[in-house]
Design an enzyme around this catalytic site. Structure first.
Site, PDB file in Angstrom:
ATOM      1  N   ARG A  62       0.831  -1.208   0.000  1.00  0.00           N
ATOM      2  CA  ARG A  62       0.000   0.000   0.000  1.00  0.00           C
ATOM      3  C   ARG A  62       0.867   1.260   0.000  1.00  0.00           C
ATOM      4  NH1 ARG A  62      -3.647   2.606   4.339  1.00  0.00           N
ATOM      5  NH2 ARG A  62      -5.257   3.639   3.098  1.00  0.00           N
ATOM      6  N   VAL A  70       1.161   9.915  -6.137  1.00  0.00           N
ATOM      7  CA  VAL A  70       1.438  11.314  -5.784  1.00  0.00           C
ATOM      8  C   VAL A  70       2.807  11.703  -6.357  1.00  0.00           C
ATOM      9  CG1 VAL A  70       1.636  12.968  -3.902  1.00  0.00           C
ATOM     10  CG2 VAL A  70       0.107  10.999  -3.670  1.00  0.00           C
ATOM     11  N   GLY A  72       4.263  10.603  -8.827  1.00  0.00           N
ATOM     12  CA  GLY A  72       4.987   9.436  -9.320  1.00  0.00           C
ATOM     13  C   GLY A  72       5.700   8.668  -8.211  1.00  0.00           C
ATOM     14  N   ASP A  74       8.379   8.108  -6.280  1.00  0.00           N
ATOM     15  CA  ASP A  74       9.590   8.884  -5.986  1.00  0.00           C
ATOM     16  C   ASP A  74       9.932   8.896  -4.501  1.00  0.00           C
ATOM     17  OD1 ASP A  74       7.539  10.406  -5.004  1.00  0.00           O
ATOM     18  OD2 ASP A  74       8.102  12.267  -6.043  1.00  0.00           O
ATOM     19  N   SER A  76       8.250   9.964  -2.139  1.00  0.00           N
ATOM     20  CA  SER A  76       7.798  11.185  -1.457  1.00  0.00           C
ATOM     21  C   SER A  76       6.982  10.869  -0.206  1.00  0.00           C
ATOM     22  CB  SER A  76       6.983  12.066  -2.408  1.00  0.00           C
ATOM     23  OG  SER A  76       5.862  11.374  -2.924  1.00  0.00           O
ATOM     24  N   ASN A  94      -3.653   8.823   4.384  1.00  0.00           N
ATOM     25  CA  ASN A  94      -2.523   8.168   5.045  1.00  0.00           C
ATOM     26  C   ASN A  94      -2.544   8.259   6.567  1.00  0.00           C
ATOM     27  OD1 ASN A  94      -1.431   7.520   2.521  1.00  0.00           O
ATOM     28  ND2 ASN A  94      -0.228   9.409   2.427  1.00  0.00           N
ATOM     29  N   HIS A 193      -6.496  -5.973  -2.356  1.00  0.00           N
ATOM     30  CA  HIS A 193      -7.337  -6.087  -1.165  1.00  0.00           C
ATOM     31  C   HIS A 193      -7.675  -7.547  -0.866  1.00  0.00           C
ATOM     32  CE1 HIS A 193      -8.797  -1.596  -1.420  1.00  0.00           C
ATOM     33  NE2 HIS A 193      -7.518  -1.718  -1.114  1.00  0.00           N
ATOM     34  N   THR A 194      -6.870  -8.447  -1.370  1.00  0.00           N
ATOM     35  CA  THR A 194      -6.947  -9.857  -0.989  1.00  0.00           C
ATOM     36  C   THR A 194      -6.216 -10.102   0.324  1.00  0.00           C
ATOM     37  OG1 THR A 194      -6.407 -12.115  -1.672  1.00  0.00           O
ATOM     38  CG2 THR A 194      -4.855 -10.436  -2.309  1.00  0.00           C
ATOM     39  N   ASP A 245     -10.207  -9.319   3.048  1.00  0.00           N
ATOM     40  CA  ASP A 245     -10.668 -10.574   2.451  1.00  0.00           C
ATOM     41  C   ASP A 245     -11.107 -11.483   3.589  1.00  0.00           C
ATOM     42  OD1 ASP A 245     -10.926 -13.139   1.452  1.00  0.00           O
ATOM     43  OD2 ASP A 245      -8.959 -13.173   0.454  1.00  0.00           O
ATOM     44  N   THR A 248      -9.471 -15.606   3.238  1.00  0.00           N
ATOM     45  CA  THR A 248      -8.043 -15.892   3.463  1.00  0.00           C
ATOM     46  C   THR A 248      -7.329 -14.558   3.693  1.00  0.00           C
ATOM     47  OG1 THR A 248      -7.795 -15.890   1.049  1.00  0.00           O
ATOM     48  CG2 THR A 248      -7.932 -18.046   2.133  1.00  0.00           C
TER      49      THR A 248
HETATM   50  C1  HEM Z   1      -9.061   1.378  -6.135  1.00  0.00           C
HETATM   51  C2  HEM Z   1      -8.991   2.301  -5.208  1.00  0.00           C
HETATM   52  C3  HEM Z   1      -8.599   2.009  -3.797  1.00  0.00           C
HETATM   53  C4  HEM Z   1      -9.222   2.459  -2.689  1.00  0.00           C
HETATM   54  C5  HEM Z   1     -10.445   3.359  -2.646  1.00  0.00           C
HETATM   55  C6  HEM Z   1      -8.530   1.913  -1.561  1.00  0.00           C
HETATM   56  C7  HEM Z   1      -8.864   2.176  -0.252  1.00  0.00           C
HETATM   57  C8  HEM Z   1      -8.319   1.525   0.838  1.00  0.00           C
HETATM   58  C9  HEM Z   1      -8.735   1.727   2.209  1.00  0.00           C
HETATM   59  C10 HEM Z   1      -9.804   2.683   2.668  1.00  0.00           C
HETATM   60  C11 HEM Z   1      -8.019   0.886   2.981  1.00  0.00           C
HETATM   61  C12 HEM Z   1      -8.111   0.729   4.504  1.00  0.00           C
HETATM   62  C13 HEM Z   1      -7.226   1.754   5.179  1.00  0.00           C
HETATM   63  C14 HEM Z   1      -7.462   1.843   6.669  1.00  0.00           C
HETATM   64  O1  HEM Z   1      -8.559   1.503   7.126  1.00  0.00           O
HETATM   65  O2  HEM Z   1      -6.544   2.253   7.405  1.00  0.00           O
HETATM   66  C15 HEM Z   1      -7.125   0.170   2.113  1.00  0.00           C
HETATM   67  C16 HEM Z   1      -6.228  -0.778   2.532  1.00  0.00           C
HETATM   68  C17 HEM Z   1      -5.355  -1.421   1.693  1.00  0.00           C
HETATM   69  N1  HEM Z   1      -5.138  -1.138   0.354  1.00  0.00           N
HETATM   70 FE1  HEM Z   1      -6.349  -0.051  -0.823  1.00  0.00          FE
HETATM   71  N2  HEM Z   1      -7.496   1.145  -1.999  1.00  0.00           N
HETATM   72  C18 HEM Z   1      -7.493   1.173  -3.354  1.00  0.00           C
HETATM   73  C19 HEM Z   1      -6.567   0.583  -4.185  1.00  0.00           C
HETATM   74  C20 HEM Z   1      -5.475  -0.132  -3.737  1.00  0.00           C
HETATM   75  C21 HEM Z   1      -4.362  -0.535  -4.555  1.00  0.00           C
HETATM   76  C22 HEM Z   1      -4.189  -0.167  -6.018  1.00  0.00           C
HETATM   77  C23 HEM Z   1      -3.522  -1.258  -3.754  1.00  0.00           C
HETATM   78  C24 HEM Z   1      -2.199  -1.883  -4.088  1.00  0.00           C
HETATM   79  C25 HEM Z   1      -1.859  -2.299  -5.293  1.00  0.00           C
HETATM   80  C26 HEM Z   1      -4.121  -1.300  -2.445  1.00  0.00           C
HETATM   81  C27 HEM Z   1      -3.629  -1.989  -1.369  1.00  0.00           C
HETATM   82  C28 HEM Z   1      -4.179  -1.978  -0.105  1.00  0.00           C
HETATM   83  C29 HEM Z   1      -3.786  -2.888   0.948  1.00  0.00           C
HETATM   84  C30 HEM Z   1      -2.820  -4.045   0.806  1.00  0.00           C
HETATM   85  C31 HEM Z   1      -4.488  -2.511   2.093  1.00  0.00           C
HETATM   86  C32 HEM Z   1      -4.361  -3.107   3.509  1.00  0.00           C
HETATM   87  C33 HEM Z   1      -3.221  -2.368   4.209  1.00  0.00           C
HETATM   88  C34 HEM Z   1      -2.919  -2.820   5.632  1.00  0.00           C
HETATM   89  O3  HEM Z   1      -3.482  -3.795   6.113  1.00  0.00           O
HETATM   90  O4  HEM Z   1      -2.080  -2.149   6.272  1.00  0.00           O
HETATM   91  N3  HEM Z   1      -5.277  -0.585  -2.462  1.00  0.00           N
HETATM   92  N4  HEM Z   1      -7.319   0.587   0.819  1.00  0.00           N
END
Ligand code: HEM
Ligand SMILES: *[C@@H]1O[C@H](CO)[C@@H](O)[C@H](O)[C@H]1NC(C)=O
Ligand SMILES: *[C@@H]1O[C@H](CO)[C@@H](O)[C@H](O)[C@H]1NC(C)=O
Ligand SMILES: *[C@@H]1O[C@H](CO)[C@@H](O)[C@H](O)[C@H]1NC(C)=O
Ligand SMILES: *[C@@H]1O[C@H](CO)[C@@H](O)[C@H](O)[C@H]1NC(C)=O
Ligand SMILES: *[C@@H]1O[C@H](CO)[C@@H](O)[C@H](O)[C@H]1NC(C)=O
Ligand SMILES: *[C@@H]1O[C@H](CO)[C@@H](O)[C@H](O)[C@H]1NC(C)=O
Ligand SMILES: *[C@@H]1O[C@H](CO)[C@@H](O)[C@H](O)[C@H]1NC(C)=O
Ligand SMILES: *[C@@H]1O[C@H](CO)[C@@H](O)[C@H](O)[C@H]1NC(C)=O
Ligand SMILES: *[C@@H]1O[C@H](CO)[C@@H](O)[C@H](O)[C@H]1NC(C)=O
Ligand SMILES: *[C@@H]1O[C@H](CO)[C@@H](O)[C@H](O)[C@H]1NC(C)=O
Ligand SMILES: *[C@@H]1O[C@H](CO)[C@@H](O)[C@H](O)[C@H]1NC(C)=O
Length: 349
Positions: A62, A70, A72, A74, A76, A94, A193-194, A245, A248
């Protein structure tokens, strides 16, 4: 009409300039001579970290995503507040949410021990993302390298460019498109988000009074709704965690997509990929749900695409020695008047 008079000259100049800037491409062998073991060093620290924190892989990938969207890829996002730098860590997507910065520092230390001053923090994020996926059951890919680190952060950019779970599919698609990622990339990368967790405040709007209707989000699977209402009570603090998820939670697989098909996507932005009728995303979800190999191939390609967003290359930016601050900070020498000793002294800050 003589519209063409000065135009070809300007346009030729512009092409020449933009070519010299975009000339330096990332490649997989960038550190082949200067730090040949960098991938194994990064992988080793991620593997150690996973032993005590099964969530850390999710947190690390993430960081790469929030870095790349943001200005690119980099590095940042890694800069702390200091001087003119308003840290992206305090931006809305963040704050109280991104984690893993300590592990990035451990990776950087380990890399610096083998190859001082050579590997950028931006590349470390890209390598850590790949290790996080491949160590938890997902695909491997050759990470393209050669990014350099920014001298600035862009907090307002982080506030506006990173997608929010509350905005609609059209808005999210537009944010991906703005960085050159298409609908296949959106669906594949959402498959991250798996694994990992989300706080109640990112989806509680679906559980009790969705969009002012007085009822939960009608697309939510009713048994899943009951589970989520128990994790996230109506007036709770919003910081409790749910698995992204439910099947799993720490494994990188294609269950994210089968969850969407049974209306068990956690975030509104997840479920919309499947539940928005007529959307081009639906058939991609179905294809990734029925064929994990297809998901893995597309995910790897889309990670490379995301990693290619506007990297700093050549001599632009720098190789940060400490991922948290730009080089030179703490080394600036200033002359100041020391009242207690009644003389001018040299000091660093
Ligand atoms: C499509 C738009 C996306 C939205 C709206 C989104 C939004 C979010 C939100 C709201 C969370 C939970 C954050 C929290 O509660 O603290 C999250 C977690 C996460 N996101 Fe996304 N996300 C998106 C795309 C992505 C992408 C592109 C990736 C990576 C390629 C990604 C990877 C993750 C991962 C792995 C988590 C879990 C992080 C953790 O457990 O620390 N997400 N995301
Ligand atoms: C990788 O990129 C660097 C910097 O642009 C370049 O010096 C090097 O020759 C490239 N390697 C390959 C195999 O293209
Ligand atoms: C590369 O790094 C790994 C992980 O730190 C280490 O186990 C291995 O011995 C290193 N290989 C070489 C050739 O230095
Ligand atoms: C972040 O968490 C801290 C401690 O839980 C809290 O005091 C602060 O208000 C939170 N900030 C935001 C923006 O949610
Ligand atoms: C970004 O959003 C955060 C949280 O909403 C806010 O505190 C901060 O002032 C914003 N920063 C900029 C530069 O807009
Ligand atoms: C910050 O990000 C915004 C939105 O992505 C962009 O328009 C702006 O040019 C960036 N600012 C700097 C100083 O890079
Ligand atoms: C989606 O984008 C439109 C147009 O920019 C904007 O008016 C709207 O508020 C956005 N919706 C959300 C939920 O962010
Ligand atoms: C997105 O781009 C990839 C190339 O990276 C291409 O194979 C794919 O067909 C495109 N998807 C859409 C929906 O245009
Ligand atoms: C749901 O939210 C709407 C708008 O915020 C509000 O008017 C309504 O009273 C709420 N309904 C319930 C049952 O809480
Ligand atoms: C939540 O708080 C609102 C007012 O802030 C109150 O009306 C409602 O009864 C509370 N709901 C629960 C389940 O505690
Ligand atoms: C709800 O989830 C269960 C699995 O927990 C599944 O069997 C059922 O088909 C789902 N219902 C809907 C309407 O998607
Ligand atoms: C699954 O996807 C892979 C990669 O796209 C493809 O080669 C394979 O034929 C697909 N399998 C099935 C059963 O469709």
């Amino acid at each position: 009409m003589f519209l063409f008079t000065p135009y070809p000259i300007i346009s030729t100049l512009f092409l020449a300039l933009s070519f010299s800037v975009s000339n330096a491409q990332l490649n997989a062998t960038f550190y082949a001579n200067s730090c040949p073991n960098v991938s194994a060093i990064v992988r080793n620290v991620v593997q150690q970290s996973l032993q005590s924190d099964s969530r850390i892989g999710a947190s690390l990938i993430r960081l790469h995503f929030h870095d790349c969207f943001v200005n690119g890829c980099d590095g940042s996002i890694l800069l702390d507040n200091s001087g003119s730098i308003q840290s992206e860590k305090d931006a809305a997507p963040n704050t109280n949410s991104t984690r893993g910065f300590d592990v990035v520092d451990n990776i950087k230390t380990s890399v610096e021990n083998s190859c001082p001053g050579v590997v950028s923090c931006a590349d470390i994020l890209a390598l850590a993302a790949e290790s996080s996926v491949s160590l938890t059951g997902g695909p491997s890919w050759n990470v393209l390298l050669g990014r350099r680190d920014s001298l600035i952060a862009n907090q307002s950019g982080a506030n506006t460019s990173i997608p929010s779970p509350f905005e609609g599919l059209a808005n999210i698609t537009a944010k991906f498109s703005a960085v050159g990622l298409n609908t296949t990339d959106l669906v594949a990368l959402s498959g991250a988000h798996t694994f990992g967790r989300a706080q109640c405040r990112t989806f509680v709007n679906r559980l009790f009074n969705f969009s002012g209707t007085g009822s939960p989000d009608p697309t939510l699977n009713s048994s899943y709704l009951t589970t989520l209402q128990q994790i996230c009570p109506q007036n709770g603090s919003g910081t409790a965690l749910a698995n992204l998820d439910l099947t799993t939670p720490d494994t990188f697989d294609n269950n994210y997509f089968t969850n969407l098909q049974s209306n068990q996507g956690l975030l509104q932005s997840d479920q919309e990929l499947f539940s928005t009728s007529g959307s081009a995303t639906v058939s991609i979800v179905n294809s990734f749900s029925s064929n994990q190999t297809a998901f893995f191939q597309n995910f790897a390609q889309s990670m490379i695409n995301m990693g290619n967003i506007s990297p700093l290359t050549g001599s632009i930016g720098e190789i940060r020695l400490d991922c948290k601050k730009v080089n030179g900070q703490g080394l600036e020498i200033i002359s100041m008047y020391d009242l207690s000793r009644n003389k001018n002294i040299l000091a660093s800050y």
